[in-house]
Motif scaffolding. Structure first.
Motif, mmCIF file in Angstrom:
data_model
loop_
_atom_site.group_PDB
_atom_site.id
_atom_site.type_symbol
_atom_site.label_atom_id
_atom_site.label_comp_id
_atom_site.label_asym_id
_atom_site.label_seq_id
_atom_site.Cartn_x
_atom_site.Cartn_y
_atom_site.Cartn_z
ATOM 1 N N LEU A 176 12.050 30.188 -22.022
ATOM 2 C CA LEU A 176 11.718 29.263 -23.107
ATOM 3 C C LEU A 176 12.706 29.501 -24.255
ATOM 4 N N HIS A 177 13.574 28.507 -24.499
ATOM 5 C CA HIS A 177 14.482 28.572 -25.653
ATOM 6 C C HIS A 177 13.803 27.821 -26.790
ATOM 7 N N PHE A 178 13.921 28.360 -27.993
ATOM 8 C CA PHE A 178 13.304 27.646 -29.122
ATOM 9 C C PHE A 178 14.230 27.664 -30.329
ATOM 10 N N GLU A 179 14.186 26.565 -31.075
ATOM 11 C CA GLU A 179 15.082 26.382 -32.226
ATOM 12 C C GLU A 179 14.277 25.677 -33.303
ATOM 13 N N LYS A 180 14.220 26.287 -34.458
ATOM 14 C CA LYS A 180 13.390 25.699 -35.524
ATOM 15 C C LYS A 180 13.983 24.380 -36.002
ATOM 16 N N LEU A 181 13.135 23.382 -36.183
ATOM 17 C CA LEU A 181 13.585 22.075 -36.660
ATOM 18 C C LEU A 181 13.642 22.092 -38.185
ATOM 19 N N SER B 184 13.913 31.745 -36.499
ATOM 20 C CA SER B 184 14.534 30.420 -36.450
ATOM 21 C C SER B 184 14.897 30.004 -35.032
ATOM 22 N N ASN B 185 15.285 30.943 -34.203
ATOM 23 C CA ASN B 185 15.585 30.555 -32.809
ATOM 24 C C ASN B 185 15.581 31.778 -31.911
ATOM 25 N N GLY B 186 15.660 31.524 -30.631
ATOM 26 C CA GLY B 186 15.673 32.635 -29.673
ATOM 27 C C GLY B 186 15.259 32.154 -28.307
ATOM 28 N N SER B 187 15.030 33.086 -27.407
ATOM 29 C CA SER B 187 14.503 32.712 -26.091
ATOM 30 C C SER B 187 13.763 33.893 -25.475
#
Ligand code: DP6
Length: 360
Positions: free
Chosen positions: A60-65, A16-19
């Motif tokens: 790169l940070h990412f977060e599921k929409l 779902s999220n992380g970096s």
């Protein structure tokens, strides 16, 4: 291996999220990539030294929409500041790679990037930047598909990086990388870079590249425009053949350690690159008076000392001075005493051959 092999099957896992953080180096071509076909396919094979100190670090940070967006959802920061003018290039990159990374529209991304070299140094950050971003994206894919081998990871990172900027395909690993099909290098490929597979003489260990910053301004001609100038260029076919022949010659040179022959090939490649620009329509001169001063000083010094110092050029005025580690003390002093005066604010960057990108 074909492009289709990089289209993933359905992913086994979710996240779902992380970096992720990767630092990825720049590289300097010895045989130049200049001219391309559709889909970032090079018109001829190229080979480069991976650099060590000149690099880009990307987080790169990412977060599921909650649900996938119609467009890509991302923000870009360079050295902590919003960098809106990077967005179009990244959007084009995402469009090109979405087929191979189908999760791109499922996340919001924050891309934080910084370079070890000064922003306005005339050093292109596209190779290090696009490779660092590709590696971060691959780290996400590796979570979604944990069975992926390290070899596949690197190949696909190079494949993706190529779609961002051709030379970026040569920035994943070190120390010598070949990109583009060449008959003598069986595993070479037009769609990703590979490690140079043959013997390399110790003369080339820790080979030095000191970058003389003659002109720190923005590039006069974007590489995309430059590559396009090879379409319909009067000398294109001869040039592409010459690149194949020069790579053939380098195979023998890397084996024997013949530095005189090495210098001949790399200087000829650099001057041919610029000759192509001078003889295209429209035509360009990207060298500056100080570029020529430096070249003449190098030739005079080489003649007088018998030392193995040579140069190569990118699509700009800066000069990369290449020489073996064993002669570096005297040549470093020559650079400081005689060449630095031709650089903007006496500015040069000392670098050497490196091993490739690192996850931090
Ligand atoms: C002169 O890789 O910057 O540095 O694929 O359009 O992004 P794009 O081009 P780019 O071209 C590099 C050209 C060169 C030679 C080289 O690095 O081989």
């Amino acid at each position: 291996m074909k492009a289709q092999n990089f289209i993933p099957n359905t992913y086994k896992k979710t996240i779902s999220n992380g970096s992720f953080i990767w630092s990825s180096p720049s590289n300097i071509a010895l045989v130049k990539y200049w001219g391309k076909k559709e889909n970032q396919i090079p018109a001829n094979p190229s080979i480069s030294f991976t650099l060590d100190n000149c690099k880009t670090t990307t987080t790169l940070h990412f977060e599921k929409l909650d649900r996938a967006t119609a467009n890509y959802s991302f923000e870009v920061f360079l050295e902590g500041k919003v960098k809106a003018d990077f967005k179009p290039k990244i959007e084009t990159f995402f469009k090109r790679i979405e087929k191979y990374l189908p999760f791109l529209k499922d996340y919001h991304f924050i891309i934080e990037t910084s370079n070890s070299f000064p922003h306005s140094s005339g050093i292109a950050s596209s190779a290090s930047g696009m490779s660092a971003l590709s590696l971060c994206l691959m780290s996400i894919e590796k979570i979604l598909n944990p069975d992926m081998s390290d070899q596949f990871f690197n190949k696909k990172a190079s494949f993706l990086a190529r779609l961002g900027s051709g030379s970026a395909s040569r920035s994943i690993e070190g120390e010598l990388i070949v990109w583009g099909k060449h008959k003598a290098i069986i595993d070479s490929s037009d769609i990703f870079g590979i490690k140079y597979p043959f013997d390399v003489h110790p003369n080339f260990s820790n080979y030095r590249d000191t970058i003389l910053l003659v002109d720190k301004g923005e590039k006069q001609v974007s590489s995309t425009v430059g590559h396009n100038l090879m379409h319909g260029h009067a000398f294109a076919e001869q040039r592409f053949k010459q690149a194949h022949d020069n790579l053939d010659m380098l195979i023998g040179i890397f084996k024997s350690g013949d530095l005189k022959a090495f210098i001949k090939v790399i200087e000829s490649e650099a001057l041919t690159l610029h000759a192509m620009m001078m003889s295209s329509l429209p035509y360009f001169i990207l060298m500056k008076p100080n570029t020529l001063q430096i070249i003449n000083e190098i030739w005079t010094f080489r003649q007088a000392t018998g030392l193995h110092v040579g140069f190569t050029l990118d699509a700009g005025a800066n000069v990369h001075v290449l020489y073996p580690e064993s002669e570096s003390e005297i040549i470093d002093a020559f650079i400081k005493d005689s060449l630095a005066q031709y650089c903007q604010n006496n500015h040069f960057i000392s670098d050497q051959v490196g091993l490739g990108a690192k996850q931090l």
